[in-house]
Design an enzyme around this catalytic site. Structure first.
Site, PDB file in Angstrom:
ATOM      1  N   SER A   9       0.857  -0.993  -0.011  1.00 59.04           N
ATOM      2  CA  SER A   9       0.082  -0.008   0.060  1.00 59.04           C
ATOM      3  C   SER A   9       1.064   1.329  -0.086  1.00 59.04           C
ATOM      4  O   SER A   9       2.247   1.380   0.394  1.00 59.04           O
ATOM      5  CB  SER A   9      -0.866  -0.092   1.188  1.00 59.04           C
ATOM      6  OG  SER A   9      -1.448   1.167   1.348  1.00 59.04           O
TER       7      SER A   9
ATOM      8  N   TYR B 106      -0.928  -1.013  10.367  1.00 57.65           N
ATOM      9  CA  TYR B 106      -1.092  -1.096   8.910  1.00 57.65           C
ATOM     10  C   TYR B 106      -0.127  -0.589   7.969  1.00 57.65           C
ATOM     11  O   TYR B 106       0.566  -1.571   7.287  1.00 57.65           O
ATOM     12  CB  TYR B 106      -2.603  -0.525   8.537  1.00 57.65           C
ATOM     13  CG  TYR B 106      -2.788  -0.754   7.181  1.00 57.65           C
ATOM     14  CD1 TYR B 106      -3.572  -2.085   6.695  1.00 57.65           C
ATOM     15  CD2 TYR B 106      -2.717   0.199   5.925  1.00 57.65           C
ATOM     16  CE1 TYR B 106      -4.220  -2.164   5.315  1.00 57.65           C
ATOM     17  CE2 TYR B 106      -3.028   0.093   4.807  1.00 57.65           C
ATOM     18  CZ  TYR B 106      -3.786  -1.403   4.356  1.00 57.65           C
ATOM     19  OH  TYR B 106      -4.363  -1.596   3.187  1.00 57.65           O
TER      20      TYR B 106
END
Ligand SMILES: NC(=O)c1ccc[n+]([C@@H]2O[C@H](COP(=O)([O-])OP(=O)(O)OC[C@H]3O[C@@H](n4cnc5c(N)ncnc54)[C@H](O)[C@@H]3O)[C@@H](O)[C@H]2O)c1
Length: 250
Positions: free
Chosen positions: A140, A155
């Protein structure tokens, strides 16, 4: 037809508006036979059935090694060969550093990062025996710039872990004919944001995106297709941004 006579296992590909299912659809259009691996078994079976009778929906919790092994055994037995693995499953949680408890840290790390290790471990021996394989892993923009929009620091950390793990696997398994690459999407319109993205936020975010829109699941699917196909035969250990220019590297 970039994937004629190929087979692909794609994790986290059962959710209706998700990147995984968009990828499964695109790969099927390009001639591949698909195994959808998802923690939601009913949704995985339905998604595969909707794609067509030759496709397979299999229960798989990527954070659980026996579950990964069982899924891989089933897919390899059904298809006879697996050419492509897309490590796509992931979850997020929008919390700040001081609010991360241990259980949340473990859950986010386990599904996003350890899951990439486990699912790769159960498919690589088969790929290695065949001296061929293409693996693409979901990271990401959050890993690159210290936070996306909806992911917390745990995350970012897990998705950064995916980059290191994938590069190390690329180095280790290159001699076996296995390529390993990553995608780093920006904000893609799926259900992972849990309906928390309102119009005002969307406008604000788009201001920072040169291509002037949020991403679609199909935008990422196209890059996974490139990485899965022989078009990328000499590409390994690479990280491909799919972020509309939200982050442009120096
Ligand atoms: N949407 C974005 O903006 C964005 C940006 C960058 C990266 N990503 C990543 O893309 C991937 C796909 O996300 P999405 O946006 O399509 O979200 P999504 O919620 O639509 O899809 C996630 C899928 O993963 C499955 N899943 C969850 N836990 C699992 C587990 N333990 N084992 C197997 N499957 C599991 C879910 O059932 C679901 O089908 C994730 O890894 C996510 O972190 C998304």
């Amino acid at each position: 037809m970039l994937l004629k006579d190929k087979t692909a296992a794609i994790s986290g590909a059962a959710s209706a508006r998700g990147i995984g299912l968009a990828t499964a659809r695109l790969f099927a259009e390009h001639g591949a036979r698909i195994a959808i691996l998802d923690i939601d078994e009913a949704a995985a079976r339905k998604a595969a059935a909707d794609l067509g009778p030759q496709h397979l929906g299999v229960a798989c919790d990527v954070a659980n090694k026996p579950s990964c092994q069982k899924a891989a055994d089933e897919v390899i037995a059904a298809f006879g060969q697996v050419d492509i693995l897309i490590n796509n499953a992931g979850v997020t949680q929008p919390v700040k550093t001081l609010d991360i408890d241990e259980a949340s840290w473990d859950r986010i790390q386990d599904i996003n990062c350890k899951g990439v290790l486990f699912l790769s471990q159960v498919f690589i021996p088969h790929m290695r025996a065949r001296k061929r394989g293409a693996i693409a892993c979901m990271s990401s923009v959050s890993a690159q710039r210290g936070g996306g929009i909806f992911g917390g620091p745990h995350y970012s950390s897990a998705k950064a872990g995916v980059l290191g793990l994938a590069k190390a696997m690329a180095r280790e398994f290159g001699p076996d004919g296995i390529r390993v690459n990553c995608v780093t999407p920006g904000l893609i319109q799926t259900d992972i944001t849990g309906g928390k993205l309102n119009d005002e936020m969307r406008k604000d975010i788009v201001k920072g995106i040169p291509l002037d829109r949020l991403g679609e699941a199909s935008d990422v699917a196209g890059v996974y297709l490139f990485l899965a196909s022989d078009l990328s035969a000499y590409v390994t250990g690479a990280v491909i941004d799919v972020n509309g220019g939200m982050l442009i590297h120096g």
